[in-house]
Design a protein around this motif. Structure first.
Motif, PDB file in Angstrom:
ATOM      1  N   ASP A   1       0.892  -1.034  -0.113  1.00 21.33           N
ATOM      2  CA  ASP A   1      -0.255  -0.278  -0.557  1.00 21.33           C
ATOM      3  C   ASP A   1       0.703   1.065   0.231  1.00 21.33           C
ATOM      4  O   ASP A   1       1.260   1.412   1.150  1.00 21.33           O
ATOM      5  N   PRO A   2       1.112   2.143  -1.216  1.00 21.15           N
ATOM      6  CA  PRO A   2       1.906   3.061  -1.402  1.00 21.15           C
ATOM      7  C   PRO A   2       1.590   4.067  -0.210  1.00 21.15           C
ATOM      8  O   PRO A   2       2.728   5.544   0.130  1.00 21.15           O
ATOM      9  N   ASP A   3       0.209   4.232   0.165  1.00 19.40           N
ATOM     10  CA  ASP A   3      -0.060   4.993   0.552  1.00 19.40           C
ATOM     11  C   ASP A   3       0.318   4.431   2.548  1.00 19.40           C
ATOM     12  O   ASP A   3      -0.019   5.786   3.100  1.00 19.40           O
TER      13      ASP A   3
ATOM     14  N   ASP B   1       2.764 -11.999   6.265  1.00 22.29           N
ATOM     15  CA  ASP B   1       1.278 -10.932   7.132  1.00 22.29           C
ATOM     16  C   ASP B   1       0.954 -10.879   5.213  1.00 22.29           C
ATOM     17  O   ASP B   1      -0.384 -11.345   4.516  1.00 22.29           O
ATOM     18  N   ILE B   2       2.021 -10.066   4.258  1.00 27.06           N
ATOM     19  CA  ILE B   2       1.235 -10.150   2.952  1.00 27.06           C
ATOM     20  C   ILE B   2       0.842 -11.305   2.244  1.00 27.06           C
ATOM     21  O   ILE B   2      -0.261 -11.096   1.161  1.00 27.06           O
ATOM     22  N   PHE B   3       1.539 -13.012   1.872  1.00 26.14           N
ATOM     23  CA  PHE B   3       0.911 -14.240   0.993  1.00 26.14           C
ATOM     24  C   PHE B   3       0.525 -14.498   2.268  1.00 26.14           C
ATOM     25  O   PHE B   3      -0.226 -15.968   1.365  1.00 26.14           O
ATOM     26  N   ARG B   4       0.286 -14.617   3.302  1.00 27.90           N
ATOM     27  CA  ARG B   4      -0.427 -15.850   3.586  1.00 27.90           C
ATOM     28  C   ARG B   4      -2.044 -16.458   2.806  1.00 27.90           C
ATOM     29  O   ARG B   4      -2.032 -17.832   3.062  1.00 27.90           O
ATOM     30  N   ASP B   5      -3.096 -15.327   2.794  1.00 27.25           N
ATOM     31  CA  ASP B   5      -3.723 -15.792   1.861  1.00 27.25           C
ATOM     32  C   ASP B   5      -3.560 -16.079   0.599  1.00 27.25           C
ATOM     33  O   ASP B   5      -3.919 -16.786   0.335  1.00 27.25           O
TER      34      ASP B   5
ATOM     35  N   ARG C   1       3.286   1.408  -6.699  1.00 29.09           N
ATOM     36  CA  ARG C   1       4.460   2.369  -7.040  1.00 29.09           C
ATOM     37  C   ARG C   1       4.918   2.692  -6.684  1.00 29.09           C
ATOM     38  O   ARG C   1       4.602   2.207  -5.217  1.00 29.09           O
ATOM     39  N   VAL C   2       6.110   3.564  -6.310  1.00 30.70           N
ATOM     40  CA  VAL C   2       7.169   4.009  -5.164  1.00 30.70           C
ATOM     41  C   VAL C   2       5.963   4.667  -4.384  1.00 30.70           C
ATOM     42  O   VAL C   2       5.647   6.108  -4.622  1.00 30.70           O
ATOM     43  N   PRO C   3       6.692   4.609  -3.244  1.00 31.32           N
ATOM     44  CA  PRO C   3       5.754   5.868  -1.832  1.00 31.32           C
ATOM     45  C   PRO C   3       6.273   7.023  -2.011  1.00 31.32           C
ATOM     46  O   PRO C   3       7.850   7.192  -2.245  1.00 31.32           O
ATOM     47  N   ALA C   4       5.589   7.602  -1.908  1.00 30.25           N
ATOM     48  CA  ALA C   4       5.925   9.423  -1.785  1.00 30.25           C
ATOM     49  C   ALA C   4       6.703   9.436  -0.801  1.00 30.25           C
ATOM     50  O   ALA C   4       6.896   9.012  -0.144  1.00 30.25           O
ATOM     51  N   PRO C   5       7.564  10.779  -0.912  1.00 30.87           N
ATOM     52  CA  PRO C   5       8.805  10.729  -0.227  1.00 30.87           C
ATOM     53  C   PRO C   5       8.236  11.375   1.300  1.00 30.87           C
ATOM     54  O   PRO C   5       7.020  12.112   1.653  1.00 30.87           O
TER      55      PRO C   5
END
Length: 133
Positions: free
Chosen positions: A45-47, A59-63, A127-131
């Motif tokens: 989640d880039p935000d 956590d990300i890939f378990r499901d 996308r890459v997160p904002a600075p």
């Protein structure tokens, strides 16, 4: 004597997504985790806050692994400098019925491990997160 199966590695940076997809199909969460550097950061989640380390990857890939989704990734750019590389690509995830669950254009920094295999070090699948301000 017990023979332990040798885990598949990514011999080249662009092979990492192929290995992750294989491990998901096989239902092998620890295989997926092995494709990530122990000190990785993943910005699903880039935000939001990036997930960190192997616990974050689990956590990300378990499901994804539990549901044996279909991950399709294409690497469109790869630049290697020693034991570090940058990848660019596109990916989609589909459920077992072929319904698209998500996708994006990714940017990844990868590192080569002591065993010779390549792992994700920084993974930004959308996308890459904002600075930081």
């Amino acid at each position: 004597m017990t023979v332990t199966a040798k885990r598949k590695i990514a011999e080249r940076p662009h092979q990492i997504v192929e290995r992750v997809a294989e491990f998901i199909r096989e239902g092998d969460l620890e295989g997926v985790v092995s494709m990530f550097h122990p000190e990785c950061r993943v910005a699903m989640d880039p935000d939001g806050q990036p997930m960190e380390g192997h616990a974050g990857v689990r956590d990300i890939f378990r499901d994804f692994v539990a549901n044996r989704v279909h991950l399709e990734g294409t690497v469109s750019g790869e630049m290697i400098n020693g034991d570090t590389a940058i990848l660019q690509g596109e990916w989609t995830v589909e459920d077992r019925d072929g319904n698209v669950l998500g996708g994006g254009v990714s940017t990844e920094v990868v590192k080569q491990m002591d065993h010779g295999g390549w792992t994700y070090f920084i993974d930004c699948p959308i996308r890459v997160p904002a600075p930081a301000r």
